[in-house]
Design a protein around this motif. Structure first.
Motif, PDB file in Angstrom:
ATOM      1  N   GLY A  95      42.716  38.717  44.774  1.00  9.63           N
ATOM      2  CA  GLY A  95      42.302  37.344  45.016  1.00  9.63           C
ATOM      3  C   GLY A  95      43.237  36.333  44.402  1.00  9.63           C
ATOM      4  N   ASP A 100      37.282  35.382  43.348  1.00  9.85           N
ATOM      5  CA  ASP A 100      37.675  35.278  44.754  1.00  9.85           C
ATOM      6  C   ASP A 100      37.324  36.564  45.475  1.00  9.85           C
ATOM      7  N   SER A 104      40.077  37.286  51.201  1.00  9.20           N
ATOM      8  CA  SER A 104      39.805  35.854  51.324  1.00  9.20           C
ATOM      9  C   SER A 104      40.815  35.119  52.191  1.00  9.20           C
TER      10      SER A 104
END
Length: 339
Positions: A95, A100, A104
């Protein structure tokens, strides 16, 4: 702002299902790819108490990895998927930041045909791509004046919401005489959903884009700011010996009444394997949530040298000055490899 709703997307999906031919001899392929970018330097935004010094991730491109596949269904129809995740190369953390999600960047499946593409999943926003194409430092969230002011909290973060939207449906038209239209809506049928529509035009050395976006869900959306409308216009022109860039963005927040206007210009000049890219961006905020009028000037420069088609090294500088704070400077040198 009137955007296509769920019923329209459902009709499009039904049309695709009706028109798609049976794939008696479908062919498929899957590939891995990504970009790994590490930079060492000193990084500071105007108003920050101190600089961050050290080895960090992503001087020119936020490092990511991905896997995509496509299946040829015949007759101009294809089914595709894409799964992409960010990674911090300085720590190995998945991330872009703590918390996160794993994938993503992109995580979607789509169906494309001569009539366009329908895409479903988590999708990088059209604004993300357009801001990248309209400035000479496209993927840099450390040294691009436009990208830092648009997306990074330490530089004001003019646009709310993430660079990728969850639970999205996107339609993208084929190119018609150089024009391409796209529309995106998140979680259709719910109250707090995001919408965008864009038109792009490409003809020879000229690229132009216009986008309108409404964000009601995501980073920065709070009870004090429950909606933001963005209007973006930008483009580029390739003169062969140099490429010119310019853009304008207007952002208006609900509730607190904040408004800002961002102007950007830049140039990229190639010298064989060497390229010099420079850009300047200014954001004026005439009013905003009780804060006084203020502005931000940011200028960036990168010298990039291609060691091969996949690997380059670079040296970058960023100047940043908020009207209510002191001058800040960032420096960095890094290496980037695409696979």
């Amino acid at each position: 702002m009137n955007m296509p709703g769920y019923s329209r997307y459902a009709a499009m999906a039904l049309a695709f299902a009706t028109l798609s031919p049976a794939a008696a001899n479908a062919q498929s392929s899957v590939e891995m790819y990504g970009v790994i970018d590490a930079v060492v330097g000193s990084f500071k935004g105007s108003g920050d108490p101190a600089a961050t010094v050290g080895l960090l991730n992503g001087g020119q491109t936020t490092s990511f990895y991905g896997m995509r596949g496509t299946e040829d269904l015949g007759g101009g129809y294809k089914a595709d998927f894409e799964i992409e995740g960010y990674v911090l190369v300085n720590t190995g953390q998945a991330g872009r930041f703590t918390g996160d999600t794993t994938y993503s960047r992109n995580a979607y499946v789509d169906l494309s045909s001569p009539y366009g593409t329908l895409r479903f999943g988590r999708i990088v926003t059209t604004l993300f791509y357009i801001t990248s194409r309209a400035n000479p430092l496209p993927g840099s969230y450390r040294f691009s004046p436009l990208q830092t002011q648009t997306w990074i909290a330490d530089y004001g973060r003019n646009v709310l919401g993430d660079t990728g939207w969850d639970s999205s449906i996107l339609y993208e038209s084929p190119s018609i005489y150089g024009f391409k239209f796209s529309a995106t809506e998140t979680a259709p049928g719910t109250g707090a959903h995001n919408q965008s529509a864009a038109v792009e035009y490409t003809h020879g050395p000229l690229y132009l884009a216009g986008l309108v976006q409404r964000v009601k869900y995501g980073l920065g959306i709070t009870p004090a700011i429950n909606r933001q409308d963005t209007y973006f216009f930008g483009g580029s022109y390739n003169l062969d010996f140099a490429k010119l860039y310019a853009s304008y963005a207007h952002n208006a927040d609900s509730n607190n009444g904040a408004i800002d206007n961002t102007y950007q210009g830049g140039v990229s000049v190639p010298f064989g394997s060497l390229a010099l890219s420079m850009a300047y961006s200014r954001t004026n905020t005439p009013k905003g949530g009780g804060t006084p009028d203020h502005y931000r000037n940011t200028a960036g420069m990168t010298l990039d040298y291609a060691l091969s088609k996949q690997t380059d090294v670079y040296a970058s500088y960023l100047y940043d000055k908020l009207s209510t704070a002191g001058t800040a400077n960032s420096f960095g040198a890094g290496i980037r490899h695409a696979f």
